[in-house]
Design a protein around this motif. Sequence first.
Motif, PDB file in Angstrom:
ATOM      1  N   THR A  51      -4.227  44.431  86.093  1.00  0.00           N
ATOM      2  CA  THR A  51      -4.258  43.785  84.779  1.00  0.00           C
ATOM      3  C   THR A  51      -5.694  43.648  84.285  1.00  0.00           C
ATOM      4  N   GLY A  54      -6.900  47.024  83.043  1.00  0.00           N
ATOM      5  CA  GLY A  54      -6.342  47.323  81.729  1.00  0.00           C
ATOM      6  C   GLY A  54      -7.002  46.514  80.623  1.00  0.00           C
ATOM      7  N   LEU A  55      -7.292  45.263  80.901  1.00  0.00           N
ATOM      8  CA  LEU A  55      -7.947  44.400  79.916  1.00  0.00           C
ATOM      9  C   LEU A  55      -9.366  44.893  79.617  1.00  0.00           C
ATOM     10  N   TYR A  57     -10.469  47.912  79.931  1.00  0.00           N
ATOM     11  CA  TYR A  57     -10.332  49.172  79.198  1.00  0.00           C
ATOM     12  C   TYR A  57     -10.009  48.913  77.727  1.00  0.00           C
ATOM     13  N   ARG A  58      -9.032  48.062  77.463  1.00  0.00           N
ATOM     14  CA  ARG A  58      -8.652  47.769  76.077  1.00  0.00           C
ATOM     15  C   ARG A  58      -9.780  47.088  75.309  1.00  0.00           C
ATOM     16  N   ASN A  59     -10.530  46.238  75.977  1.00  0.00           N
ATOM     17  CA  ASN A  59     -11.666  45.593  75.316  1.00  0.00           C
ATOM     18  C   ASN A  59     -12.729  46.619  74.914  1.00  0.00           C
ATOM     19  N   LEU A  61     -12.074  49.758  74.189  1.00  0.00           N
ATOM     20  CA  LEU A  61     -11.497  50.509  73.070  1.00  0.00           C
ATOM     21  C   LEU A  61     -11.666  49.764  71.755  1.00  0.00           C
ATOM     22  N   LYS A  62     -11.612  48.449  71.803  1.00  0.00           N
ATOM     23  CA  LYS A  62     -11.794  47.649  70.589  1.00  0.00           C
ATOM     24  C   LYS A  62     -13.203  47.808  70.023  1.00  0.00           C
ATOM     25  N   ARG A  64     -14.785  50.607  69.870  1.00  0.00           N
ATOM     26  CA  ARG A  64     -14.945  51.948  69.301  1.00  0.00           C
ATOM     27  C   ARG A  64     -15.223  51.839  67.810  1.00  0.00           C
TER      28      ARG A  64
END
Length: 84
Positions: A51, A54-55, A57-59, A61-62, A64
């Motif tokens: 988890t 994933g967090l 990674y998503r952070n 991406l935000k 970008r």
Amino acid sequence: MKTFTQAVEEFIANNTWLGVDHAIAIATLYHTANELDAQVENGKINPPLLTAFGLAYRNLLKERPTTTDEVDPLTAMLQERKGN
């Protein structure tokens, strides 16, 4: 099958917008990926660690950058129809 570390390396190679401001997040991804790879080899993955990966990674991406050159396809079609 790709390892977590290989996935992180590919992500970084394909996202040239990543810079020194992202160093801590990138280091976190690498460290977490290495630990997850070791856990996969042992046959047991720690769900909270997955988890956290994933967090992180998503952070990233935000972060970008968005380009103003991108045009919504529907908006482009409507503008084209108005011109006719």
